[in-house]
Design a protein around this motif. Structure first.
Motif, PDB file in Angstrom:
ATOM      1  N   MET A  71     -10.375   0.039  -3.181  1.00 35.55           N
ATOM      2  CA  MET A  71      -9.836   1.271  -3.610  1.00 35.55           C
ATOM      3  C   MET A  71     -10.270   1.217  -5.132  1.00 35.55           C
ATOM      4  SD  MET A  71      -5.886   1.415  -2.358  1.00 35.55           S
ATOM      5  CE  MET A  71      -5.424   2.947  -2.828  1.00 35.55           C
ATOM      6  N   ASN A  72     -11.245   0.388  -5.629  1.00 36.08           N
ATOM      7  CA  ASN A  72     -11.838   0.342  -6.965  1.00 36.08           C
ATOM      8  C   ASN A  72     -10.807   0.346  -8.244  1.00 36.08           C
ATOM      9  OD1 ASN A  72     -14.375   0.120  -6.910  1.00 36.08           O
ATOM     10  ND2 ASN A  72     -14.667   2.415  -6.666  1.00 36.08           N
TER      11      ASN A  72
ATOM     12  N   LEU B 189       0.773   3.977  -3.077  1.00 34.82           N
ATOM     13  CA  LEU B 189       0.609   5.634  -2.787  1.00 34.82           C
ATOM     14  C   LEU B 189       1.540   6.311  -3.041  1.00 34.82           C
ATOM     15  CD1 LEU B 189      -1.231   5.088   0.713  1.00 34.82           C
ATOM     16  CD2 LEU B 189      -2.349   5.425  -1.489  1.00 34.82           C
TER      17      LEU B 189
ATOM     18  N   VAL C 113       0.840  -1.270   0.114  1.00 36.87           N
ATOM     19  CA  VAL C 113       0.050   0.075   0.144  1.00 36.87           C
ATOM     20  C   VAL C 113       1.042   1.244  -0.195  1.00 36.87           C
ATOM     21  CG1 VAL C 113      -1.732   1.352   1.383  1.00 36.87           C
ATOM     22  CG2 VAL C 113      -1.837  -1.110   1.084  1.00 36.87           C
TER      23      VAL C 113
END
Length: 194
Positions: free
Chosen positions: A97-98, A42, A38
């Motif tokens: 998070m699509n 990001l 993650v």
């Protein structure tokens, strides 16, 4: 417009081995790969600001390469249980998070990434592939670039056709010839003796 395609297994492995393995939930589920993945995701989104994003994963099922060559990846160790336990959670995070993720029995993430990049280019988009797999160098062209991960989880090198030539002495279109002649120990491909 820019699409970023991430080699999920490559980045998950970088995260798993690059982040302290002491992280876990109260129930004992390891979380170092989840945390690292993650954070990498990001960071990439912030730095690259792509208009689109997709992640491709390998599945456990054999691929057409395994069927064509019995020794394909025969020497590789299996995924550690501590990492395998984190993969479903990473996929759940991507779903939440699509972020589209692609995986298909019989095909490697590399194959899916190549297909996505080719279709993306045909649609007029720029593609950035994020991986630690040198096989992807063959996909680099004037529209598709490669962010190659190395040394931990945050150090990357960007490859364009020019930097592939500067680094290796040949262009992306010759990567498959190079791999065929030199072999590839990570895939257990022997190459030409001598």
């Amino acid at each position: 417009m820019k699409l970023m395609v991430i080699d999920g297994n490559s980045i998950v492995n970088r995260a798993f081995y690059g982040v302290s393995q002491n992280l876990s939930t109260r129930e004992g589920l390891p979380t170092n790969a989840i945390f690292g993945f993650v954070n990498i995701l990001l960071k990439l989104l912030e730095e690259e600001q792509p208009e689109g994003l997709a992640v491709a994963f390998d599945l456990k099922a054999p691929t057409f390469r395994h069927l064509a060559y019995e020794g394909y990846k025969a020497q590789r160790k299996g995924m550690p249980d501590e990492l395998a336990a984190q993969l479903p959670v990473i996929k759940d995070v991507l779903d939440a998070m699509n972020i589209p993720r692609y995986e298909l029995d019989g095909w490697e993430a590399d194959d899916l990434i190549g297909t996505i990049a080719a279709r993306d280019t045909a649609a007029g988009w720029e593609t950035v592939i994020v991986t630690g797999d040198r096989d992807a160098l063959q996909l680099v062209d004037g529209v598709t670039e490669l962010m190659f991960t190395r040394k931990g989880i945050t150090d990357t090198v960007r490859f364009t056709p020019e930097t592939v030539r500067e680094t290796y002495g040949f262009g992306p279109e010759q990567v498959t010839d190079w791999k065929g002649m030199a072999g590839d120990s990570s895939d257990n491909i022997p190459g030409i003796p001598g």
